[in-house]
Write an enzyme that holds these catalytic residues in place. Structure first.
Site, PDB file in Angstrom:
ATOM      1  N   LYS A 172       3.889  95.218  99.682  1.00 29.44           N
ATOM      2  CA  LYS A 172       4.770  95.549  98.557  1.00 29.44           C
ATOM      3  C   LYS A 172       5.986  96.334  99.049  1.00 29.44           C
ATOM      4  O   LYS A 172       7.076  96.214  98.489  1.00 29.44           O
ATOM      5  CB  LYS A 172       3.988  96.309  97.482  1.00 29.44           C
ATOM      6  CG  LYS A 172       2.957  95.421  96.774  1.00 29.44           C
ATOM      7  CD  LYS A 172       3.634  94.243  96.069  1.00 29.44           C
ATOM      8  CE  LYS A 172       2.694  93.300  95.385  1.00 29.44           C
ATOM      9  NZ  LYS A 172       3.370  92.168  94.716  1.00 29.44           N
TER      10      LYS A 172
ATOM     11  N   ASP B  73      -0.295  75.716  95.879  1.00 26.91           N
ATOM     12  CA  ASP B  73      -0.728  76.915  96.594  1.00 26.91           C
ATOM     13  C   ASP B  73       0.464  77.491  97.358  1.00 26.91           C
ATOM     14  O   ASP B  73       1.049  76.819  98.215  1.00 26.91           O
ATOM     15  CB  ASP B  73      -1.856  76.529  97.565  1.00 26.91           C
ATOM     16  CG  ASP B  73      -2.425  77.719  98.313  1.00 26.91           C
ATOM     17  OD1 ASP B  73      -1.838  78.810  98.267  1.00 26.91           O
ATOM     18  OD2 ASP B  73      -3.463  77.534  98.974  1.00 26.91           O
TER      19      ASP B  73
ATOM     20  N   SER C  84       5.727  96.955  93.638  1.00 27.85           N
ATOM     21  CA  SER C  84       4.734  97.874  93.093  1.00 27.85           C
ATOM     22  C   SER C  84       5.187  99.289  93.387  1.00 27.85           C
ATOM     23  O   SER C  84       5.907  99.518  94.373  1.00 27.85           O
ATOM     24  CB  SER C  84       3.373  97.623  93.765  1.00 27.85           C
ATOM     25  OG  SER C  84       2.445  98.643  93.402  1.00 27.85           O
TER      26      SER C  84
ATOM     27  N   VAL D  94      -1.446  98.133  85.804  1.00 24.06           N
ATOM     28  CA  VAL D  94      -1.227  97.312  84.610  1.00 24.06           C
ATOM     29  C   VAL D  94      -2.548  96.633  84.256  1.00 24.06           C
ATOM     30  O   VAL D  94      -3.255  96.143  85.151  1.00 24.06           O
ATOM     31  CB  VAL D  94      -0.156  96.221  84.861  1.00 24.06           C
ATOM     32  CG1 VAL D  94       0.240  95.561  83.541  1.00 24.06           C
ATOM     33  CG2 VAL D  94       1.065  96.786  85.571  1.00 24.06           C
TER      34      VAL D  94
ATOM     35  N   TYR E 246      -2.045  95.922 101.282  1.00 24.91           N
ATOM     36  CA  TYR E 246      -1.375  95.626 100.004  1.00 24.91           C
ATOM     37  C   TYR E 246      -0.092  96.458  99.896  1.00 24.91           C
ATOM     38  O   TYR E 246       0.983  95.922  99.600  1.00 24.91           O
ATOM     39  CB  TYR E 246      -2.311  95.924  98.831  1.00 24.91           C
ATOM     40  CG  TYR E 246      -1.660  95.699  97.467  1.00 24.91           C
ATOM     41  CD1 TYR E 246      -1.449  94.404  96.983  1.00 24.91           C
ATOM     42  CD2 TYR E 246      -1.255  96.762  96.671  1.00 24.91           C
ATOM     43  CE1 TYR E 246      -0.846  94.196  95.742  1.00 24.91           C
ATOM     44  CE2 TYR E 246      -0.664  96.563  95.432  1.00 24.91           C
ATOM     45  CZ  TYR E 246      -0.457  95.274  94.966  1.00 24.91           C
ATOM     46  OH  TYR E 246       0.135  95.065  93.741  1.00 24.91           O
TER      47      TYR E 246
ATOM     48  N   THR F  60      -4.394  93.924  83.762  1.00 21.66           N
ATOM     49  CA  THR F  60      -4.420  92.464  84.002  1.00 21.66           C
ATOM     50  C   THR F  60      -5.707  92.139  84.766  1.00 21.66           C
ATOM     51  O   THR F  60      -6.401  93.048  85.241  1.00 21.66           O
ATOM     52  CB  THR F  60      -3.224  92.012  84.871  1.00 21.66           C
ATOM     53  OG1 THR F  60      -3.425  92.514  86.195  1.00 21.66           O
ATOM     54  CG2 THR F  60      -1.893  92.487  84.330  1.00 21.66           C
TER      55      THR F  60
ATOM     56  N   ASP G 152       1.615  77.970  89.652  1.00 24.36           N
ATOM     57  CA  ASP G 152       0.364  78.693  89.942  1.00 24.36           C
ATOM     58  C   ASP G 152      -0.581  77.655  90.558  1.00 24.36           C
ATOM     59  O   ASP G 152      -0.231  76.472  90.655  1.00 24.36           O
ATOM     60  CB  ASP G 152      -0.244  79.321  88.669  1.00 24.36           C
ATOM     61  CG  ASP G 152      -1.057  80.590  89.000  1.00 24.36           C
ATOM     62  OD1 ASP G 152      -1.982  80.500  89.822  1.00 24.36           O
ATOM     63  OD2 ASP G 152      -0.754  81.649  88.440  1.00 24.36           O
TER      64      ASP G 152
ATOM     65  N   MET H  85       0.313  89.071  84.135  1.00 20.03           N
ATOM     66  CA  MET H  85       1.722  89.341  83.836  1.00 20.03           C
ATOM     67  C   MET H  85       2.510  88.053  83.686  1.00 20.03           C
ATOM     68  O   MET H  85       3.407  87.953  82.845  1.00 20.03           O
ATOM     69  CB  MET H  85       2.331  90.184  84.948  1.00 20.03           C
ATOM     70  CG  MET H  85       2.626  91.456  84.372  1.00 20.03           C
ATOM     71  SD  MET H  85       2.707  92.964  85.166  1.00 20.03           S
ATOM     72  CE  MET H  85       2.097  93.072  86.696  1.00 20.03           C
TER      73      MET H  85
HETATM   74  P1  NAD Z   1      -2.998  88.482  88.363  1.00 23.18           P
HETATM   75  O1  NAD Z   1      -4.045  88.473  89.413  1.00 23.18           O
HETATM   76  O2  NAD Z   1      -3.398  88.569  86.933  1.00 23.18           O
HETATM   77  O3  NAD Z   1      -2.024  87.223  88.526  1.00 23.18           O
HETATM   78  C1  NAD Z   1      -1.538  86.811  89.790  1.00 23.18           C
HETATM   79  C2  NAD Z   1      -1.311  85.303  89.729  1.00 23.18           C
HETATM   80  O4  NAD Z   1      -0.822  84.870  91.024  1.00 23.18           O
HETATM   81  C3  NAD Z   1      -2.614  84.540  89.449  1.00 23.18           C
HETATM   82  O5  NAD Z   1      -2.459  83.669  88.348  1.00 23.18           O
HETATM   83  C4  NAD Z   1      -2.876  83.788  90.741  1.00 23.18           C
HETATM   84  O6  NAD Z   1      -3.509  82.524  90.559  1.00 23.18           O
HETATM   85  C5  NAD Z   1      -1.458  83.633  91.319  1.00 23.18           C
HETATM   86  N1  NAD Z   1      -1.555  83.410  92.760  1.00 23.18           N
HETATM   87  C6  NAD Z   1      -2.139  84.220  93.684  1.00 23.18           C
HETATM   88  N2  NAD Z   1      -2.144  83.612  94.892  1.00 23.18           N
HETATM   89  C7  NAD Z   1      -1.536  82.403  94.722  1.00 23.18           C
HETATM   90  C8  NAD Z   1      -1.272  81.323  95.597  1.00 23.18           C
HETATM   91  N3  NAD Z   1      -1.616  81.345  96.898  1.00 23.18           N
HETATM   92  N4  NAD Z   1      -0.663  80.224  95.092  1.00 23.18           N
HETATM   93  C9  NAD Z   1      -0.315  80.159  93.769  1.00 23.18           C
HETATM   94  N5  NAD Z   1      -0.549  81.168  92.891  1.00 23.18           N
HETATM   95  C10 NAD Z   1      -1.171  82.272  93.375  1.00 23.18           C
HETATM   96  O7  NAD Z   1      -2.038  89.707  88.765  1.00 23.18           O
HETATM   97  P2  NAD Z   1      -0.971  90.525  87.899  1.00 23.18           P
HETATM   98  O8  NAD Z   1      -1.541  91.869  87.670  1.00 23.18           O
HETATM   99  O9  NAD Z   1      -0.454  89.712  86.773  1.00 23.18           O
HETATM  100  O10 NAD Z   1       0.153  90.723  89.006  1.00 23.18           O
HETATM  101  C11 NAD Z   1       1.446  90.141  88.967  1.00 23.18           C
HETATM  102  C12 NAD Z   1       2.287  90.833  90.033  1.00 23.18           C
HETATM  103  O11 NAD Z   1       2.415  92.228  89.732  1.00 23.18           O
HETATM  104  C13 NAD Z   1       1.693  90.763  91.432  1.00 23.18           C
HETATM  105  O12 NAD Z   1       2.712  90.543  92.382  1.00 23.18           O
HETATM  106  C14 NAD Z   1       1.078  92.138  91.618  1.00 23.18           C
HETATM  107  O13 NAD Z   1       0.961  92.510  92.974  1.00 23.18           O
HETATM  108  C15 NAD Z   1       2.058  92.999  90.864  1.00 23.18           C
HETATM  109  N6  NAD Z   1       1.501  94.275  90.413  1.00 23.18           N
HETATM  110  C16 NAD Z   1       0.384  94.331  89.634  1.00 23.18           C
HETATM  111  C17 NAD Z   1      -0.129  95.564  89.240  1.00 23.18           C
HETATM  112  C18 NAD Z   1      -1.370  95.692  88.378  1.00 23.18           C
HETATM  113  O14 NAD Z   1      -1.903  96.800  88.237  1.00 23.18           O
HETATM  114  N7  NAD Z   1      -1.864  94.640  87.769  1.00 23.18           N
HETATM  115  C19 NAD Z   1       0.524  96.747  89.630  1.00 23.18           C
HETATM  116  C20 NAD Z   1       1.671  96.647  90.415  1.00 23.18           C
HETATM  117  C21 NAD Z   1       2.153  95.415  90.801  1.00 23.18           C
END
Ligand code: NAD
Length: 243
Positions: free
Chosen positions: A147, A51, A130, A176, A143, A178, A36, A17
């Site tokens: 959230k 981090d 979420s 989503v 999780y 991803t 990131d 995302m």
């Molecule tokens: P993703 O795993 O594709 O991306 C998450 C990013 O966060 C990654 O690039 C990762 O490197 C970074 N990250 C994680 N821990 C980190 C740390 N300690 N330091 C720096 N960076 C860090 O996930 P996404 O699906 O793009 O999710 C984005 C947001 O949407 C998240 O908060 C997730 O919980 C939320 N979300 C996702 C979904 C789904 O189905 N994909 C659904 C609901 C909510």
């Protein structure tokens, strides 16, 4: 060009995302600082790799972004991690990771960022919560709890900081497409392509969300079109409720 002259910090910018949110903001005129673990290859005005579990890095992120961009108007707390299983299968490491990335990091970024936004005349923060933070989801207890925590924090901060001209809202997606979703299927031995297709059949709109379906709502909340919204939790679920 809703974001001309706007300076934005996006966390998790290398993720599914995050990179779409960043691209769409820049397409509409924003200057973006991306954060990131690694920001190599990301198109942005400023890269702030690190981090989010490193408290000093996270505490300084809004200030670092403001310094590098020459101000800060918008923060997108998008980074997140997912740990799976009921509480009885949750390790200390899963707990620390989930709480650290999904709750403590956005807390630290908001605590440091709100005064910067307020001093600049106001701004907006959008947190990625979420649907599973608004309703209990199956088999992902910690999780869901993280959230729910960021959803509640958003509602509280939205109320507390409206008077400073800082609007704080959250987007609550269901599934989503991803790496977060795909890696979960892979870990459980499913083919992600088939699993995502089949999951799409459980969504009233007929498909799993793409990142831009969610990013459009993130950008709306960050934009002036949402100027009267504070502390809202916006579910974006294609008609599929969790409960
Ligand atoms: P993703 O795993 O594709 O991306 C998450 C990013 O966060 C990654 O690039 C990762 O490197 C970074 N990250 C994680 N821990 C980190 C740390 N300690 N330091 C720096 N960076 C860090 O996930 P996404 O699906 O793009 O999710 C984005 C947001 O949407 C998240 O908060 C997730 O919980 C939320 N979300 C996702 C979904 C789904 O189905 N994909 C659904 C609901 C909510």
């Amino acid at each position: 060009m809703r974001f001309s002259n706007k300076k934005v910090l996006v966390t998790g910018a290398a993720g599914g995302m995050g990179h779409v949110i960043t691209r769409m903001l820049r397409d509409e005129g924003a200057a973006v600082a991306v954060a990131d673990f690694k920001c190599n290859g990301l198109s942005a005005e400023v890269a702030l790799p690190g981090d989010l579990l490193d408290q000093a890095y996270t505490d300084d992120l809004p200030n670092a972004a403001a310094k590098a961009l020459g101000g800060l108007d918008i923060i997108i707390n998008n980074a997140g991690v997912i740990t799976r299983g009921p509480v009885t299968d949750t390790s200390d490491r899963d707990w620390d990771l989930s709480v650290g990335v999904n709750v403590e990091a956005p807390f630290r970024i908001c605590r440091a960022g709100i005064p910067i936004l307020a001093e600049g005349g106001g701004g907006a923060i959008v947190n990625l919560a979420s649907c599973w933070g608004v309703h209990p989801g199956p088999n992902h207890a910690v999780y869901c709890m993280t959230k729910a925590a960021i959803a509640s924090l958003t509602q509280c901060m939205g109320r507390d900081h409206a008077q400073q001209g800082v609007r704080i809202n959250a987007v609550c997606p269901n599934e989503v497409d991803t790496p977060m979703l795909r890696s979960g299927f892979e870990k459980r031995g499913f083919d992600p392509e088939t699993a995502i297709y089949e999951l799409g059949n459980t969504v009233p709109l007929g498909r799993v969300a793409k990142p831009d379906d969610i990013a459009d709502v993130v950008l709306f909340l960050a934009s002036d079109a949402a100027r009267y919204m504070c502390g809202a939790l916006v579910e974006v679920n294609g008609g599929k409720s969790v409960a």
